[in-house]
Motif scaffolding. Structure first.
Motif, PDB file in Angstrom:
ATOM      1  N   LYS A 249       0.820  -1.210   0.000  1.00 56.34           N
ATOM      2  CA  LYS A 249       0.000   0.000   0.000  1.00 56.34           C
ATOM      3  C   LYS A 249       0.854   1.261   0.000  1.00 56.34           C
ATOM      4  O   LYS A 249       0.463   2.283  -0.572  1.00 56.34           O
ATOM      5  CB  LYS A 249      -0.944  -0.017   1.211  1.00 56.34           C
ATOM      6  CG  LYS A 249      -2.096  -1.001   1.064  1.00 56.34           C
ATOM      7  CD  LYS A 249      -3.028  -0.948   2.243  1.00 56.34           C
ATOM      8  CE  LYS A 249      -4.256  -1.799   1.989  1.00 56.34           C
ATOM      9  NZ  LYS A 249      -5.176  -1.198   1.009  1.00 56.34           N
ATOM     10  N   LEU A 250       2.018   1.214   0.647  1.00 50.83           N
ATOM     11  CA  LEU A 250       2.904   2.372   0.635  1.00 50.83           C
ATOM     12  C   LEU A 250       3.260   2.759  -0.791  1.00 50.83           C
ATOM     13  O   LEU A 250       3.275   3.945  -1.147  1.00 50.83           O
ATOM     14  CB  LEU A 250       4.172   2.068   1.436  1.00 50.83           C
ATOM     15  CG  LEU A 250       5.224   3.181   1.491  1.00 50.83           C
ATOM     16  CD1 LEU A 250       4.663   4.436   2.153  1.00 50.83           C
ATOM     17  CD2 LEU A 250       6.485   2.702   2.228  1.00 50.83           C
ATOM     18  N   ALA A 251       3.540   1.764  -1.635  1.00 53.10           N
ATOM     19  CA  ALA A 251       3.893   2.047  -3.028  1.00 53.10           C
ATOM     20  C   ALA A 251       2.677   2.441  -3.854  1.00 53.10           C
ATOM     21  O   ALA A 251       2.678   3.473  -4.547  1.00 53.10           O
ATOM     22  CB  ALA A 251       4.583   0.824  -3.645  1.00 53.10           C
ATOM     23  N   THR A 252       1.616   1.638  -3.788  1.00 57.25           N
ATOM     24  CA  THR A 252       0.487   1.869  -4.695  1.00 57.25           C
ATOM     25  C   THR A 252      -0.320   3.104  -4.329  1.00 57.25           C
ATOM     26  O   THR A 252      -0.842   3.807  -5.214  1.00 57.25           O
ATOM     27  CB  THR A 252      -0.440   0.637  -4.730  1.00 57.25           C
ATOM     28  OG1 THR A 252      -0.862   0.320  -3.400  1.00 57.25           O
ATOM     29  CG2 THR A 252       0.279  -0.560  -5.319  1.00 57.25           C
ATOM     30  N   LEU A 322       0.421  -9.952  -9.866  1.00 56.21           N
ATOM     31  CA  LEU A 322       0.204  -9.961 -11.316  1.00 56.21           C
ATOM     32  C   LEU A 322      -0.637  -8.769 -11.756  1.00 56.21           C
ATOM     33  O   LEU A 322      -0.306  -8.075 -12.727  1.00 56.21           O
ATOM     34  CB  LEU A 322      -0.472 -11.269 -11.730  1.00 56.21           C
ATOM     35  CG  LEU A 322      -0.888 -11.377 -13.203  1.00 56.21           C
ATOM     36  CD1 LEU A 322       0.329 -11.305 -14.114  1.00 56.21           C
ATOM     37  CD2 LEU A 322      -1.681 -12.663 -13.446  1.00 56.21           C
ATOM     38  N   PHE A 323      -1.727  -8.518 -11.053  1.00 55.02           N
ATOM     39  CA  PHE A 323      -2.618  -7.435 -11.444  1.00 55.02           C
ATOM     40  C   PHE A 323      -1.949  -6.069 -11.272  1.00 55.02           C
ATOM     41  O   PHE A 323      -2.153  -5.166 -12.088  1.00 55.02           O
ATOM     42  CB  PHE A 323      -3.909  -7.504 -10.631  1.00 55.02           C
ATOM     43  CG  PHE A 323      -4.874  -8.577 -11.082  1.00 55.02           C
ATOM     44  CD1 PHE A 323      -4.438  -9.670 -11.801  1.00 55.02           C
ATOM     45  CD2 PHE A 323      -6.222  -8.484 -10.782  1.00 55.02           C
ATOM     46  CE1 PHE A 323      -5.320 -10.656 -12.218  1.00 55.02           C
ATOM     47  CE2 PHE A 323      -7.117  -9.461 -11.191  1.00 55.02           C
ATOM     48  CZ  PHE A 323      -6.663 -10.558 -11.904  1.00 55.02           C
ATOM     49  N   LEU A 324      -1.166  -5.904 -10.213  1.00 57.84           N
ATOM     50  CA  LEU A 324      -0.452  -4.632 -10.028  1.00 57.84           C
ATOM     51  C   LEU A 324       0.573  -4.412 -11.130  1.00 57.84           C
ATOM     52  O   LEU A 324       0.761  -3.281 -11.610  1.00 57.84           O
ATOM     53  CB  LEU A 324       0.231  -4.605  -8.659  1.00 57.84           C
ATOM     54  CG  LEU A 324      -0.674  -4.454  -7.440  1.00 57.84           C
ATOM     55  CD1 LEU A 324       0.157  -4.472  -6.155  1.00 57.84           C
ATOM     56  CD2 LEU A 324      -1.495  -3.174  -7.503  1.00 57.84           C
ATOM     57  N   VAL A 329       2.156  -1.289 -16.064  1.00 59.18           N
ATOM     58  CA  VAL A 329       2.401  -1.199 -17.511  1.00 59.18           C
ATOM     59  C   VAL A 329       1.441  -0.201 -18.142  1.00 59.18           C
ATOM     60  O   VAL A 329       1.815   0.570 -19.048  1.00 59.18           O
ATOM     61  CB  VAL A 329       2.267  -2.589 -18.162  1.00 59.18           C
ATOM     62  CG1 VAL A 329       2.290  -2.483 -19.690  1.00 59.18           C
ATOM     63  CG2 VAL A 329       3.387  -3.522 -17.685  1.00 59.18           C
ATOM     64  N   GLY A 330       0.190  -0.181 -17.679  1.00 56.11           N
ATOM     65  CA  GLY A 330      -0.779   0.772 -18.217  1.00 56.11           C
ATOM     66  C   GLY A 330      -0.363   2.210 -17.998  1.00 56.11           C
ATOM     67  O   GLY A 330      -0.417   3.043 -18.919  1.00 56.11           O
ATOM     68  N   LEU A 414       5.502   8.065 -13.037  1.00 58.77           N
ATOM     69  CA  LEU A 414       5.972   7.739 -11.692  1.00 58.77           C
ATOM     70  C   LEU A 414       4.997   6.781 -11.011  1.00 58.77           C
ATOM     71  O   LEU A 414       5.413   5.851 -10.301  1.00 58.77           O
ATOM     72  CB  LEU A 414       6.135   9.014 -10.876  1.00 58.77           C
ATOM     73  CG  LEU A 414       6.577   8.856  -9.414  1.00 58.77           C
ATOM     74  CD1 LEU A 414       7.900   8.095  -9.318  1.00 58.77           C
ATOM     75  CD2 LEU A 414       6.698  10.223  -8.733  1.00 58.77           C
ATOM     76  N   SER A 415       3.714   6.974 -11.222  1.00 56.69           N
ATOM     77  CA  SER A 415       2.711   6.039 -10.687  1.00 56.69           C
ATOM     78  C   SER A 415       2.960   4.624 -11.200  1.00 56.69           C
ATOM     79  O   SER A 415       2.866   3.649 -10.450  1.00 56.69           O
ATOM     80  CB  SER A 415       1.302   6.488 -11.081  1.00 56.69           C
ATOM     81  OG  SER A 415       0.971   7.724 -10.495  1.00 56.69           O
ATOM     82  N   GLY A 416       3.284   4.506 -12.484  1.00 56.04           N
ATOM     83  CA  GLY A 416       3.542   3.190 -13.064  1.00 56.04           C
ATOM     84  C   GLY A 416       4.735   2.499 -12.428  1.00 56.04           C
ATOM     85  O   GLY A 416       4.691   1.300 -12.131  1.00 56.04           O
TER      86      GLY A 416
END
Length: 443
Positions: A249-252, A322-324, A329-330, A414-416
């Motif tokens: 969660k810290l990253a996302t 996998l989903f993250l 990539v998006g 940066l979000s990616g």
């Protein structure tokens, strides 16, 4: 109540229970799609936007754990969780009613604080209600339905300005006046929030405590000091799985606020060549963020239908990772295009990551936490998303003009990168109760 004693629920019982989440998420969707443009109409600079978004994570950090503990120890004739999400939705709808009509930036910010405080008051008990009522076998379905409501509510909120355009509502603005298409979207929001919440309130019953006499006796000794003591105790005794989720969660959740703050401005600048509110095409460009979020949420709805199967075959942690990765990539792919259609394709990949973020942590938490602490741990889980957002909002302004080149699309890149980091960290999660993990280690 123990899982073994919880009755199996029919699909429509779970649907009715989750339906109020549709309105709550419409409220959040209004913010995500419209708040940055509204701030810009009132004269805020791009590098100032993150700090203006501070209300969301701060109110979440302060309110959700407290409401979790308080609702764990509450029982009324209306139930345990329902009074909280009903009052939160009522206050939130009032803030939604006035937000696009006030004349000053500080008024918008003040209503934003009220709205997010109310929505956070409503949201945590809603998460805990699923843990209260639904047995372990049906929880993935229940959280998948909540995800469906999240996506549907945010999708309708995001599309509403484009729907207003289709009905001929004015898009005229002088760069300072909020367009009618935005104002009417908020008016619709009041109706959606109230109707969906009232529906769940009246169609859903809550399960009373097993020993009401003991519960009432304990309730009489509950105080503010007890609430904070229980929060501290829960932190010290937090299951290992939740500690591992924190790092993901810290990253996302450092990444996600940048999407809400800068995606609309990125589309306006790079697709419509409209970098400022007085540029031709700015209103249309920022309105297209609603379609971008719709694409993301349609993908999320589709993934809600299949995520249970992924979890079954890959496990919680591997599905999360996998989903993250796909979501990362998006975000990164947006650097490669100025075409609106391709931007939507990128957002469909982001929707895959969003599906995992909105389901997997709650499935794991409901499975590994004791029944008596479902509310407090759901509150702490939601509080985990607040600290990285606060960090983002205090720091991005310092390097937006330098490191990110004053370009909203670079914030999305940066979000990616942070989603990719989150995917790697998700592989460290062990989604079993601590006593079972300890048994495996000792064998």
């Amino acid at each position: 109540m123990k899982d073994s004693l919880k009755p199996k629920m029919h699909f429509w019982q779970i649907w009715n229970m989750c339906f109020g989440f549709f309105g709550i998420q419409y409220g959040f969707g209004l913010q995500q799609a419209n708040l940055s443009p509204i701030f810009r109409y009132h004269g805020a600079a791009e590098h100032e936007l993150p700090i203006l978004w501070l209300a969301g994570p701060v109110t979440g950090l302060l309110i959700q754990p407290l409401i979790g503990v308080i609702s764990d120890g509450t029982w009324t004739r209306f139930g345990r969780r329902k009074p909280f999400f009903f009052m939160g939705a009522l206050v939130g709808s009032i803030a939604v009613m006035f937000m696009p009509y006030v004349p000053e930036l500080w008024m918008v910010v003040g209503l934003f604080w009220i709205l997010d405080a109310a929505m956070n008051t409503a949201m945590e008990p809603y998460r805990a209600l699923v843990g209260d009522k639904v047995n372990q076998q049906q929880r993935p379905l229940a959280y998948a339905l909540q995800l469906f409501m999240v996506a549907g509510g945010q999708m309708l909120a995001g599309l509403m300005p484009l729907i207003m355009i289709a009905f001929g509502v004015s898009i005229e603005t002088d760069g300072k006046e909020i367009p009618e298409i935005v104002k009417y979207s908020f008016v619709v929001g009041v109706v959606v929030i109230l109707v969906s919440t009232v529906w769940s309130f009246y169609t859903t019953d809550e399960l009373p405590p097993e020993d009401m006499e003991a519960f009432r006796a304990n309730q009489q000794h509950t105080s503010i000091a007890h609430v904070f003591k229980e929060l501290w105790s829960a932190l010290l005794e937090m299951p290992k799985s939740l500690k591992a989720i924190w790092w993901v969660k810290l990253a996302t959740w450092f990444a996600l606020p940048m999407m809400w703050q800068y995606l609309a401005l990125s589309i306006a600048r790079h697709v419509y060549n409209a970098p400022t509110p007085d540029s031709p095409g700015f209103v249309e460009g920022t309105a297209q963020v609603g379609m971008a979020f719709t694409v993301m949420n349609v993908t999320t709805i589709v993934m809600a239908l299949v995520i249970v199967r992924f979890v079954k075959y890959l496990g919680d942690a591997n599905t999360y990772a996998l989903f993250l990765l796909i979501g990362g990539v998006g975000f990164l792919s947006m650097q490669l295009t100025t075409d609106l259609t391709m931007t939507f394709v990128c957002m469909s990949l982001v929707g895959v990551g969003w599906a995992a973020i909105m389901t997997i942590p709650f499935i794991i938490t409901a499975d590994v936490t004791p029944a008596a602490r479902v509310g407090v741990y759901m509150g702490l889980l939601n509080a985990m998303i607040c600290l990285p957002q606060i960090l983002e909002m205090f720091t991005i302004g310092f390097f937006y003009d330098s490191l990110l080149g004053s370009d909203p699309r670079n914030a999305l890149a940066l979000s990616g990168l942070l989603f990719v980091v989150g995917a790697a960290l998700a592989l460290r999660i062990k989604s079993k109760p601590d006593h079972l993990i300890n048994q495996e280690v000792s064998q």
